[in-house]
Write an enzyme that holds these catalytic residues in place. Sequence first.
Site, PDB file in Angstrom:
ATOM      1  N   ASP A   1      -2.811  -0.600  10.165  1.00  0.00           N
ATOM      2  CA  ASP A   1      -2.924  -0.688   8.703  1.00  0.00           C
ATOM      3  C   ASP A   1      -3.670  -1.935   8.233  1.00  0.00           C
ATOM      4  O   ASP A   1      -4.028  -2.033   7.058  1.00  0.00           O
ATOM      5  CB  ASP A   1      -1.537  -0.681   8.048  1.00  0.00           C
ATOM      6  CG  ASP A   1      -0.969   0.722   7.881  1.00  0.00           C
ATOM      7  OD1 ASP A   1      -1.762   1.683   7.868  1.00  0.00           O
ATOM      8  OD2 ASP A   1       0.262   0.848   7.751  1.00  0.00           O
TER       9      ASP A   1
ATOM     10  N   LYS B   1       0.853  -1.197   0.000  1.00  0.00           N
ATOM     11  CA  LYS B   1       0.000   0.000   0.000  1.00  0.00           C
ATOM     12  C   LYS B   1       0.883   1.239   0.000  1.00  0.00           C
ATOM     13  O   LYS B   1       2.036   1.213   0.449  1.00  0.00           O
ATOM     14  CB  LYS B   1      -0.941   0.015   1.210  1.00  0.00           C
ATOM     15  CG  LYS B   1      -0.252   0.085   2.592  1.00  0.00           C
ATOM     16  CD  LYS B   1       0.130   1.489   3.016  1.00  0.00           C
ATOM     17  CE  LYS B   1       0.970   1.488   4.291  1.00  0.00           C
ATOM     18  NZ  LYS B   1       1.588   2.817   4.554  1.00  0.00           N
TER      19      LYS B   1
END
EC number: 2.7.1.148
Length: 288
Positions: free
Chosen positions: A136, A10
């Site tokens: 996350d 990401k």
Amino acid sequence: MQIVEKAPAKINLGLDTLFEHPNGDKEWDMVMTSVDLADYVMLESLHTNRIEVVTDSGFLPNDRRNLAFQAVSVLKRYCHVDRGVRIKIRKAIPVAAGLGGGSSDAAAVLRGLNRMWNLHLDLATLARLGLQVDSDVPYCVYSQTAHVTGKGDVVTPLPKLPPMWIILAKPKVSVSTPNILRQVNYERIDQHPNIEALLAGIQQQDFAEIFANMGNVLEPITAKRYPEILQIKRQLLTFGADAAQMSGTGPTVFGVCRKQSRAQRVYNSLKGFCREVYLVRPVNLNEH
């Protein structure tokens, strides 16, 4: 039985933190997207109740310090499951790079075991469990362009990004996320990124608006300790990237380009200065 899950890296197109909760957790306001640099996580049933982690990286622990290991523990506890699993992680995402590799591996474990053990949990439940592992992980459960708020647990999907190319460059340093987050001083944050304008740019598929409003409030903190970050950022822009910034707590820096030909030139130019360089595109996991 064996299950294979893809675990994409990401990046943070926008990263802001607004305040600190009493327990020390940060309140986040982020725009995140996944890219087609990915680890692969293989899950195998065991006849015992053990959790085993095997990786092809010498930099990762294979015990309860590993986020993938922790994800199994959280899921077993929540679903009252007494089964064992061997987790094999084939790494492609650099470790301690600001690209969410460990969190994405943990999210892949949650998705994969949900299938392998026929738990029938929805992604929202998996994301909620993932927050117990790392902030996350909820985003990585979805791994699609999203606005992420709260402690990382409020994930609001966004439209796909307009077609673009991304150059990732990791300097020869590894960054400890907790160390960087401990240095956040809210009174000394000079400039917050305009997350609302960034969201509007994505909704309107407006390249100029997206590129103009990218920002990472943690970049000055990490770059103060690792000046290589700003050097790479300058090189990305000099070589032709439309915009560039650090991802997460760093040290990876990324540049974005509208055109593949320009991105390829930037990538080729940067290879002479930085060993770990990747040319990638945004990806939404649910499309694959």
